[in-house]
Design a protein around this motif. Structure first.
Motif, PDB file in Angstrom:
ATOM      1  N   VAL A  24       0.848  -1.200   0.000  1.00  0.00           N
ATOM      2  CA  VAL A  24       0.000   0.000   0.000  1.00  0.00           C
ATOM      3  C   VAL A  24       0.878   1.244   0.000  1.00  0.00           C
ATOM      4  CG1 VAL A  24      -1.681   1.312   1.365  1.00  0.00           C
ATOM      5  CG2 VAL A  24      -1.949  -1.162   1.089  1.00  0.00           C
ATOM      6  N   GLU A  25       1.862   1.259   0.880  1.00  0.00           N
ATOM      7  CA  GLU A  25       2.783   2.399   0.951  1.00  0.00           C
ATOM      8  C   GLU A  25       3.545   2.556  -0.372  1.00  0.00           C
ATOM      9  OE1 GLU A  25       6.632   3.775   3.618  1.00  0.00           O
ATOM     10  OE2 GLU A  25       5.261   2.302   4.428  1.00  0.00           O
ATOM     11  N   LYS A  26       3.971   1.446  -0.951  1.00  0.00           N
ATOM     12  CA  LYS A  26       4.721   1.477  -2.206  1.00  0.00           C
ATOM     13  C   LYS A  26       3.887   2.125  -3.312  1.00  0.00           C
ATOM     14  CE  LYS A  26       7.476  -1.613  -5.076  1.00  0.00           C
ATOM     15  NZ  LYS A  26       8.775  -1.235  -4.570  1.00  0.00           N
ATOM     16  N   THR A  27       2.616   1.738  -3.430  1.00  0.00           N
ATOM     17  CA  THR A  27       1.751   2.292  -4.465  1.00  0.00           C
ATOM     18  C   THR A  27       1.497   3.771  -4.235  1.00  0.00           C
ATOM     19  OG1 THR A  27       0.699   0.125  -4.704  1.00  0.00           O
ATOM     20  CG2 THR A  27      -0.465   1.997  -5.642  1.00  0.00           C
ATOM     21  N   ARG A  28       1.337   4.169  -2.990  1.00  0.00           N
ATOM     22  CA  ARG A  28       1.105   5.584  -2.687  1.00  0.00           C
ATOM     23  C   ARG A  28       2.332   6.431  -3.033  1.00  0.00           C
ATOM     24  NH1 ARG A  28      -1.969   4.676   3.117  1.00  0.00           N
ATOM     25  NH2 ARG A  28      -3.942   3.979   2.212  1.00  0.00           N
ATOM     26  N   PHE A  29       3.513   5.953  -2.658  1.00  0.00           N
ATOM     27  CA  PHE A  29       4.739   6.693  -3.007  1.00  0.00           C
ATOM     28  C   PHE A  29       4.935   6.728  -4.523  1.00  0.00           C
ATOM     29  CE2 PHE A  29       6.296   6.611   1.424  1.00  0.00           C
ATOM     30  CZ  PHE A  29       6.794   7.907   1.488  1.00  0.00           C
ATOM     31  N   GLN A  30       4.585   5.638  -5.190  1.00  0.00           N
ATOM     32  CA  GLN A  30       4.701   5.594  -6.644  1.00  0.00           C
ATOM     33  C   GLN A  30       3.806   6.669  -7.272  1.00  0.00           C
ATOM     34  OE1 GLN A  30       3.079   2.066  -8.474  1.00  0.00           O
ATOM     35  NE2 GLN A  30       4.496   2.190 -10.195  1.00  0.00           N
ATOM     36  N   ALA A  31       2.596   6.801  -6.774  1.00  0.00           N
ATOM     37  CA  ALA A  31       1.667   7.801  -7.310  1.00  0.00           C
ATOM     38  C   ALA A  31       2.199   9.211  -7.102  1.00  0.00           C
ATOM     39  CB  ALA A  31       0.299   7.640  -6.649  1.00  0.00           C
ATOM     40  N   VAL A  32       2.680   9.503  -5.899  1.00  0.00           N
ATOM     41  CA  VAL A  32       3.198  10.850  -5.617  1.00  0.00           C
ATOM     42  C   VAL A  32       4.455  11.117  -6.436  1.00  0.00           C
ATOM     43  CG1 VAL A  32       4.146  12.350  -3.818  1.00  0.00           C
ATOM     44  CG2 VAL A  32       2.137  10.931  -3.326  1.00  0.00           C
ATOM     45  N   TYR A  33       5.300  10.116  -6.574  1.00  0.00           N
ATOM     46  CA  TYR A  33       6.513  10.253  -7.380  1.00  0.00           C
ATOM     47  C   TYR A  33       6.160  10.643  -8.819  1.00  0.00           C
ATOM     48  CZ  TYR A  33      10.385   8.654 -10.324  1.00  0.00           C
ATOM     49  OH  TYR A  33      11.368   8.565 -11.267  1.00  0.00           O
ATOM     50  N   HIS A  34       5.223   9.914  -9.411  1.00  0.00           N
ATOM     51  CA  HIS A  34       4.849  10.207 -10.800  1.00  0.00           C
ATOM     52  C   HIS A  34       4.137  11.553 -10.921  1.00  0.00           C
ATOM     53  CE1 HIS A  34       6.351   6.610 -12.612  1.00  0.00           C
ATOM     54  NE2 HIS A  34       5.642   5.818 -11.827  1.00  0.00           N
ATOM     55  N   ALA A  35       3.376  11.935  -9.893  1.00  0.00           N
ATOM     56  CA  ALA A  35       2.730  13.249  -9.896  1.00  0.00           C
ATOM     57  C   ALA A  35       3.787  14.347  -9.854  1.00  0.00           C
ATOM     58  CB  ALA A  35       1.771  13.375  -8.714  1.00  0.00           C
ATOM     59  N   ALA A  36       4.823  14.130  -9.048  1.00  0.00           N
ATOM     60  CA  ALA A  36       5.910  15.111  -8.949  1.00  0.00           C
ATOM     61  C   ALA A  36       6.672  15.218 -10.276  1.00  0.00           C
ATOM     62  CB  ALA A  36       6.852  14.739  -7.809  1.00  0.00           C
ATOM     63  N   LYS A  37       6.688  14.127 -11.039  1.00  0.00           N
ATOM     64  CA  LYS A  37       7.333  14.147 -12.356  1.00  0.00           C
ATOM     65  C   LYS A  37       6.464  14.846 -13.390  1.00  0.00           C
ATOM     66  CE  LYS A  37       8.804  10.350 -14.027  1.00  0.00           C
ATOM     67  NZ  LYS A  37       9.069   8.945 -14.412  1.00  0.00           N
ATOM     68  N   GLY A  38       5.196  15.098 -13.049  1.00  0.00           N
ATOM     69  CA  GLY A  38       4.327  15.833 -13.964  1.00  0.00           C
ATOM     70  C   GLY A  38       3.324  14.983 -14.728  1.00  0.00           C
ATOM     71  N   LEU A  39       3.220  13.688 -14.429  1.00  0.00           N
ATOM     72  CA  LEU A  39       2.242  12.856 -15.113  1.00  0.00           C
ATOM     73  C   LEU A  39       0.831  13.244 -14.685  1.00  0.00           C
ATOM     74  CD1 LEU A  39       4.862  11.172 -15.570  1.00  0.00           C
ATOM     75  CD2 LEU A  39       3.437   9.149 -15.399  1.00  0.00           C
ATOM     76  N   SER A  40      -0.128  12.985 -15.538  1.00  0.00           N
ATOM     77  CA  SER A  40      -1.525  13.294 -15.216  1.00  0.00           C
ATOM     78  C   SER A  40      -2.101  12.220 -14.288  1.00  0.00           C
ATOM     79  CB  SER A  40      -2.358  13.351 -16.499  1.00  0.00           C
ATOM     80  OG  SER A  40      -2.546  12.043 -17.010  1.00  0.00           O
ATOM     81  N   ALA A  41      -3.202  12.563 -13.643  1.00  0.00           N
ATOM     82  CA  ALA A  41      -3.860  11.607 -12.744  1.00  0.00           C
ATOM     83  C   ALA A  41      -4.299  10.370 -13.521  1.00  0.00           C
ATOM     84  CB  ALA A  41      -5.049  12.258 -12.053  1.00  0.00           C
ATOM     85  N   LYS A  42      -4.716  10.569 -14.744  1.00  0.00           N
ATOM     86  CA  LYS A  42      -5.158   9.443 -15.573  1.00  0.00           C
ATOM     87  C   LYS A  42      -3.982   8.506 -15.881  1.00  0.00           C
ATOM     88  CE  LYS A  42      -8.740   9.241 -18.955  1.00  0.00           C
ATOM     89  NZ  LYS A  42      -9.422   9.905 -20.052  1.00  0.00           N
ATOM     90  N   GLU A  43      -2.843   9.083 -16.211  1.00  0.00           N
ATOM     91  CA  GLU A  43      -1.649   8.274 -16.498  1.00  0.00           C
ATOM     92  C   GLU A  43      -1.189   7.530 -15.247  1.00  0.00           C
ATOM     93  OE1 GLU A  43       0.803  10.750 -19.857  1.00  0.00           O
ATOM     94  OE2 GLU A  43       0.548  11.703 -17.888  1.00  0.00           O
ATOM     95  N   ILE A  44      -1.193   8.219 -14.112  1.00  0.00           N
ATOM     96  CA  ILE A  44      -0.767   7.598 -12.849  1.00  0.00           C
ATOM     97  C   ILE A  44      -1.733   6.481 -12.467  1.00  0.00           C
ATOM     98  CG2 ILE A  44      -0.354   7.992 -10.388  1.00  0.00           C
ATOM     99  CD1 ILE A  44       0.377  10.928 -11.208  1.00  0.00           C
TER     100      ILE A  44
END
Length: 132
Positions: A24-44
């Motif tokens: 669960v923690e891994k997926t949450r950090f993955q989402a925030v990481y990709h958001a910080a990289k600029g990916l869209s919510a749909k892509e994440i």
């Protein structure tokens, strides 16, 4: 995607995402990481197998509360307090060793009445059947 708060650097987010042992923690950090990289919510959402709404909620939680908010809080949740104390449970189990007050066999409703009369507690049939 909303702006990601700078609680951690992009490199630190990536490190936490890759080193997290809890899924669960891994997926949450993955989402925030990709958001910080600029990916869209749909892509994440596609990458994490979640919904865009979940992505927004996760980033919002991170922004408000920081990295600790991405931990899975269920591990430290003790759950609901038991309906019966250990002593009361022992009394019930001892009563079940003998016949019910009206004879015959113990049933859920019979044990439910016994608990109400002897322990003064009203239990639904679900915990009563677990005791049986």
């Amino acid at each position: 995607m909303p702006q990601v708060a700078r609680h951690l650097t992009l490199r630190e987010l990536e490190r936490r995402y890759k080193k997290a042992k809890d899924p669960v923690e891994k997926t949450r950090f993955q989402a925030v990481y990709h958001a910080a990289k600029g990916l869209s919510a749909k892509e994440i959402a596609r990458i994490t197998l979640q919904t865009p709404r979940w992505v927004h909620a996760t980033v919002r939680r991170y922004n408000l509360l920081g990295p600790e908010a991405l931990r899975d809080g269920r591990h430290s949740n003790p759950g609901a307090r038991p309906k019966l104390t250990p002593e009361e449970t022992l009394r019930v189990l001892q009563a079940l060793e003998g016949p019910p007050p009206d004879g015959g066999l113990w049933t859920g409703p019979k044990l439910q009445r016994w608990v109400a009369e002897h322990l003064g507690k009203r239990l639904s049939l679900s915990p009563i059947y677990r005791l049986l």
